[in-house]
Structure formats: C-alpha cells, structure tokens
Design a protein around this motif. Sequence first.
Motif, PDB file in Angstrom:
ATOM      1  N   LEU A 111      39.890  69.486  21.179  1.00 32.20           N
ATOM      2  CA  LEU A 111      38.934  70.510  21.411  1.00 32.20           C
ATOM      3  C   LEU A 111      38.448  70.571  23.094  1.00 32.20           C
ATOM      4  CD1 LEU A 111      36.588  69.808  18.508  1.00 32.20           C
ATOM      5  CD2 LEU A 111      38.158  71.831  18.428  1.00 32.20           C
ATOM      6  N   ARG A 112      38.580  69.774  23.763  1.00 35.61           N
ATOM      7  CA  ARG A 112      38.213  69.628  24.876  1.00 35.61           C
ATOM      8  C   ARG A 112      39.097  70.745  25.759  1.00 35.61           C
ATOM      9  NH1 ARG A 112      38.570  63.970  27.515  1.00 35.61           N
ATOM     10  NH2 ARG A 112      37.969  65.064  29.269  1.00 35.61           N
ATOM     11  N   LYS A 113      40.372  70.864  25.203  1.00 37.96           N
ATOM     12  CA  LYS A 113      41.322  71.992  25.789  1.00 37.96           C
ATOM     13  C   LYS A 113      41.227  73.600  25.223  1.00 37.96           C
ATOM     14  CE  LYS A 113      45.071  68.914  26.609  1.00 37.96           C
ATOM     15  NZ  LYS A 113      46.712  68.390  26.541  1.00 37.96           N
ATOM     16  N   GLU A 114      40.028  73.595  24.436  1.00 36.46           N
ATOM     17  CA  GLU A 114      40.032  74.697  23.799  1.00 36.46           C
ATOM     18  C   GLU A 114      38.381  75.297  24.451  1.00 36.46           C
ATOM     19  OE1 GLU A 114      41.810  76.670  22.267  1.00 36.46           O
ATOM     20  OE2 GLU A 114      43.378  74.786  22.134  1.00 36.46           O
ATOM     21  N   ARG A 115      38.023  74.733  25.340  1.00 34.21           N
ATOM     22  CA  ARG A 115      36.814  75.169  26.121  1.00 34.21           C
ATOM     23  C   ARG A 115      35.409  74.907  25.235  1.00 34.21           C
ATOM     24  NH1 ARG A 115      36.905  81.001  28.949  1.00 34.21           N
ATOM     25  NH2 ARG A 115      34.643  80.430  29.421  1.00 34.21           N
ATOM     26  N   ILE A 116      35.793  73.702  24.638  1.00 32.30           N
ATOM     27  CA  ILE A 116      34.675  73.125  23.749  1.00 32.30           C
ATOM     28  C   ILE A 116      33.984  72.042  24.572  1.00 32.30           C
ATOM     29  CG2 ILE A 116      33.862  72.043  21.625  1.00 32.30           C
ATOM     30  CD1 ILE A 116      34.795  75.052  21.341  1.00 32.30           C
ATOM     31  N   PHE A 117      32.757  71.955  24.628  1.00 32.45           N
ATOM     32  CA  PHE A 117      31.970  70.964  25.107  1.00 32.45           C
ATOM     33  C   PHE A 117      31.543  69.930  24.277  1.00 32.45           C
ATOM     34  CE2 PHE A 117      27.945  69.973  28.031  1.00 32.45           C
ATOM     35  CZ  PHE A 117      28.746  68.737  28.501  1.00 32.45           C
ATOM     36  N   ILE A 118      32.046  68.595  24.364  1.00 35.13           N
ATOM     37  CA  ILE A 118      31.567  67.618  23.333  1.00 35.13           C
ATOM     38  C   ILE A 118      30.399  66.921  23.982  1.00 35.13           C
ATOM     39  CG2 ILE A 118      32.378  65.706  21.915  1.00 35.13           C
ATOM     40  CD1 ILE A 118      35.322  67.195  21.975  1.00 35.13           C
ATOM     41  N   MET A 119      29.417  66.526  23.394  1.00 35.82           N
ATOM     42  CA  MET A 119      28.392  65.788  23.812  1.00 35.82           C
ATOM     43  C   MET A 119      27.723  64.918  22.822  1.00 35.82           C
ATOM     44  SD  MET A 119      24.866  67.513  25.581  1.00 35.82           S
ATOM     45  CE  MET A 119      25.786  69.089  26.160  1.00 35.82           C
ATOM     46  N   GLY A 120      27.781  63.690  23.184  1.00 37.49           N
ATOM     47  CA  GLY A 120      26.914  62.883  22.320  1.00 37.49           C
ATOM     48  C   GLY A 120      25.466  62.480  22.780  1.00 37.49           C
ATOM     49  N   SER A 121      24.320  62.777  22.080  1.00 33.18           N
ATOM     50  CA  SER A 121      23.260  62.764  22.381  1.00 33.18           C
ATOM     51  C   SER A 121      22.350  61.531  21.698  1.00 33.18           C
ATOM     52  CB  SER A 121      22.582  63.913  21.964  1.00 33.18           C
ATOM     53  OG  SER A 121      21.124  63.905  21.852  1.00 33.18           O
ATOM     54  N   GLY A 122      22.039  60.725  22.518  1.00 33.61           N
ATOM     55  CA  GLY A 122      21.375  59.243  21.986  1.00 33.61           C
ATOM     56  C   GLY A 122      20.280  58.830  22.982  1.00 33.61           C
ATOM     57  N   LEU A 123      20.307  57.507  23.307  1.00 37.24           N
ATOM     58  CA  LEU A 123      19.327  57.261  24.272  1.00 37.24           C
ATOM     59  C   LEU A 123      19.891  55.727  24.565  1.00 37.24           C
ATOM     60  CD1 LEU A 123      16.752  58.012  25.832  1.00 37.24           C
ATOM     61  CD2 LEU A 123      15.666  56.523  24.247  1.00 37.24           C
ATOM     62  N   SER A 124      20.330  55.608  25.993  1.00 38.70           N
ATOM     63  CA  SER A 124      21.021  54.234  26.126  1.00 38.70           C
ATOM     64  C   SER A 124      20.308  52.808  25.900  1.00 38.70           C
ATOM     65  CB  SER A 124      21.731  54.310  27.469  1.00 38.70           C
ATOM     66  OG  SER A 124      20.585  54.559  28.497  1.00 38.70           O
ATOM     67  N   TYR A 125      18.832  53.064  25.967  1.00 38.36           N
ATOM     68  CA  TYR A 125      17.979  52.066  25.400  1.00 38.36           C
ATOM     69  C   TYR A 125      17.033  52.611  24.538  1.00 38.36           C
ATOM     70  CZ  TYR A 125      14.149  48.449  25.360  1.00 38.36           C
ATOM     71  OH  TYR A 125      13.215  47.593  24.892  1.00 38.36           O
ATOM     72  N   HIS A 126      17.129  52.038  23.356  1.00 39.17           N
ATOM     73  CA  HIS A 126      16.183  52.688  22.315  1.00 39.17           C
ATOM     74  C   HIS A 126      15.715  51.490  21.403  1.00 39.17           C
ATOM     75  CE1 HIS A 126      15.370  54.944  18.585  1.00 39.17           C
ATOM     76  NE2 HIS A 126      14.979  55.918  19.595  1.00 39.17           N
ATOM     77  N   ASN A 127      14.541  51.034  21.780  1.00 42.36           N
ATOM     78  CA  ASN A 127      13.743  50.048  21.246  1.00 42.36           C
ATOM     79  C   ASN A 127      12.191  50.442  21.292  1.00 42.36           C
ATOM     80  OD1 ASN A 127      12.161  47.804  20.323  1.00 42.36           O
ATOM     81  ND2 ASN A 127      13.352  46.309  21.224  1.00 42.36           N
ATOM     82  N   LEU A 128      11.666  51.181  20.392  1.00 43.80           N
ATOM     83  CA  LEU A 128      10.365  51.898  20.476  1.00 43.80           C
ATOM     84  C   LEU A 128       9.530  50.815  20.350  1.00 43.80           C
ATOM     85  CD1 LEU A 128      10.856  55.063  18.083  1.00 43.80           C
ATOM     86  CD2 LEU A 128      11.333  54.965  20.604  1.00 43.80           C
ATOM     87  N   ARG A 129       9.579  49.509  19.856  1.00 49.72           N
ATOM     88  CA  ARG A 129       8.572  48.574  19.961  1.00 49.72           C
ATOM     89  C   ARG A 129       8.538  47.869  21.257  1.00 49.72           C
ATOM     90  NH1 ARG A 129       8.551  45.902  13.804  1.00 49.72           N
ATOM     91  NH2 ARG A 129       8.524  47.860  12.720  1.00 49.72           N
ATOM     92  N   LEU A 130       9.526  48.010  22.254  1.00 47.82           N
ATOM     93  CA  LEU A 130       9.495  47.512  23.415  1.00 47.82           C
ATOM     94  C   LEU A 130       9.769  48.365  24.276  1.00 47.82           C
ATOM     95  CD1 LEU A 130       8.789  44.441  24.629  1.00 47.82           C
ATOM     96  CD2 LEU A 130      11.426  44.377  24.601  1.00 47.82           C
ATOM     97  N   PHE A 131       8.753  49.149  25.119  1.00 51.52           N
ATOM     98  CA  PHE A 131       8.983  50.120  26.142  1.00 51.52           C
ATOM     99  C   PHE A 131       8.020  49.946  27.253  1.00 51.52           C
ATOM    100  CE2 PHE A 131      12.094  53.144  24.000  1.00 51.52           C
ATOM    101  CZ  PHE A 131      12.176  54.023  24.934  1.00 51.52           C
ATOM    102  N   ASN A 132       7.968  50.663  28.149  1.00 48.05           N
ATOM    103  CA  ASN A 132       7.057  50.561  29.384  1.00 48.05           C
ATOM    104  C   ASN A 132       7.618  49.359  30.054  1.00 48.05           C
ATOM    105  OD1 ASN A 132       5.689  52.812  28.890  1.00 48.05           O
ATOM    106  ND2 ASN A 132       4.240  51.763  27.319  1.00 48.05           N
ATOM    107  N   ARG A 133       6.607  48.718  31.012  1.00 49.73           N
ATOM    108  CA  ARG A 133       7.352  47.641  31.700  1.00 49.73           C
ATOM    109  C   ARG A 133       7.949  46.440  31.088  1.00 49.73           C
ATOM    110  NH1 ARG A 133       8.786  48.891  36.363  1.00 49.73           N
ATOM    111  NH2 ARG A 133       6.957  50.054  36.603  1.00 49.73           N
ATOM    112  N   ARG A 134       7.412  46.358  29.868  1.00 49.89           N
ATOM    113  CA  ARG A 134       7.751  45.109  29.009  1.00 49.89           C
ATOM    114  C   ARG A 134       9.429  45.197  28.922  1.00 49.89           C
ATOM    115  NH1 ARG A 134       5.356  44.950  23.647  1.00 49.89           N
ATOM    116  NH2 ARG A 134       5.583  47.314  23.853  1.00 49.89           N
ATOM    117  N   ALA A 135      10.034  46.427  29.003  1.00 54.71           N
ATOM    118  CA  ALA A 135      11.202  46.456  28.890  1.00 54.71           C
ATOM    119  C   ALA A 135      12.214  46.556  29.936  1.00 54.71           C
ATOM    120  CB  ALA A 135      11.696  47.853  27.843  1.00 54.71           C
ATOM    121  N   GLU A 136      11.516  46.225  31.240  1.00 50.64           N
ATOM    122  CA  GLU A 136      12.131  46.476  32.295  1.00 50.64           C
ATOM    123  C   GLU A 136      13.412  45.422  32.319  1.00 50.64           C
ATOM    124  OE1 GLU A 136      11.423  46.550  37.008  1.00 50.64           O
ATOM    125  OE2 GLU A 136       9.718  45.569  35.830  1.00 50.64           O
ATOM    126  N   GLN A 137      13.007  44.277  32.139  1.00 47.44           N
ATOM    127  CA  GLN A 137      14.341  43.191  32.165  1.00 47.44           C
ATOM    128  C   GLN A 137      15.529  43.446  30.964  1.00 47.44           C
ATOM    129  OE1 GLN A 137      13.143  39.049  32.173  1.00 47.44           O
ATOM    130  NE2 GLN A 137      15.297  38.342  31.894  1.00 47.44           N
TER     131      GLN A 137
END
Length: 271
Positions: free
Chosen positions: A165-191
Amino acid sequence: MPARMDSEFPAYYISHGGGPWPWMPEERNTVYAELTAALSAIIPSLPRKPEAILMISAHWEEEVFTVQSSPKPGMVYDYYGFPEFTYAIHYTSPGSPALAHDVLRLLRNSGIPAGEDANRGYDHGMFSPMEVINPDADIPVVQLSLKTGLRPHEHIALGRALRPLRKERIFIMGSGLSYHNLRLFNRRAEQPSGEFDAWLRETVTRTRGQERNTLLEQWENAPSARIAHPREEHLLPLMVAVGCAEDEYGVTTYNQTDFMGGVHVSNFQFG
C-alpha cells in the motif's frame, strides 16, 4: 541508512495523547504543545498528499484483524471524565471502502485471516491525533484493528502484508503511546519511562530487519518494559509500522522528556 524509494510513502508510529485533548485549548497549548507541533508537521513532510490514511489504533481489538469499511464512519467516544461537549465532537473525514477492500485482499493473500466492520466508528486513537494532523479532514481515513492476544510477531506480519500500500500513496500510521501506564504518570514515571524510551529509540533507529523484529518480539525484556506497558495495546501499533518497513531504520520525529510532567514519549518515521 538505505535511501527511500520515491514511489513509496513513509510509515509512522505516533503517540496520540489522552482523550479529546485537541478540542481543549488549555491542554493543547500547554501539556500537548510539543506533540501538537510534531503532529502538525507530518502531512507537510510527506512527498505528496496521501490518497488515504490507514490507521491502526490501540483502541480497537478483534479476534481477527478487522478493517473499517463504512464510507462515512461515525464516532466512538471511548473515554470518560471529560467535559460534556467532548461527547459531541466530530472528525468528519470520509472512509474508503475501496481501501478496506484492498486491505482485506492483501491480508487474505498473505494467509492472514481478516474481517470487515461496516458499523465501526472512529475512536479517539484516530480522531484526536487526526484533528491535529489534518484538521481539514479531507483525506479518507480507514481504521484497522489490532488482534486479540496482542502477539508482536502477528502484528509485524500484518505490517509486512500491508507494505504494498505504501506504493499506492497510502499513508500507514500506527497510533498508540510509547509509554502507557495510567497509574504511574507525571514525575513518578520519569525513570521507568526514560529507561524504556531509551531502549525503544535505540531498537527502532539503530537496528532493522530480523534483528529489530526479534528485539521487538521480546520487548518484555527491555528495561522497565512492564512498567511502561502493563498491557501492550499501545505499543502494538509500532509493530505494524515496523512490519511494513522491515529493511528501513526508523527516525525519531518527536521525543519529549517531560510529557505530563515527567514522562518520556516518542514518535517514529520509517522511510
């Protein structure tokens, strides 16, 4: 780095943020300012305007890979606790039954069981980043599900099947979040987020082919892996992008070390 063929579109993995943030200026202009800038730069960076976008969102899982086939998808408000008006927002891009048909053909020709869903609407893993990426909503967008079980090798194989599909002018996009722990966010997640993000960027940008596939298939061995992703649905869209660009090194297009007050997050381009 091998040269990209002029006739082949790049593939992306993006971190899409939380809920309907683009419609909330107090969030978009502060917490999400750097992500907004990165997402806004994507379409202008492409070699030309895509015919359509194929979006693999972390927010849709099915027993088999399933493609959205409605010509005019509705909305799925898959979040909670946001202002009332955010449950009436609309991202009005058309779907593309023709692209859905092509996806089904490619998967079935590759021996990958696949289905279609004519009723599935756009979830926020699609419409939130797309509101920033293409606010005009004039490019057709089709969503493709993850597969339950969340096995990395199956999602890499999915990407491999989609590569034409990349040769057919189709733009393939994966959509997520490279860090995803909703119980450990903000400064606590820095390390832990920093440790995992460093491993991820090294893997994506310094390896390729089977070496990279193996590392990603064994991602749980990475530093702080299960802290970064207690459940890996937000990481799996990366595997699809990698699969459709196996011979290409990735490039980091966005890296923020203080997202939400201390989280390390990244986006990647292939090709």
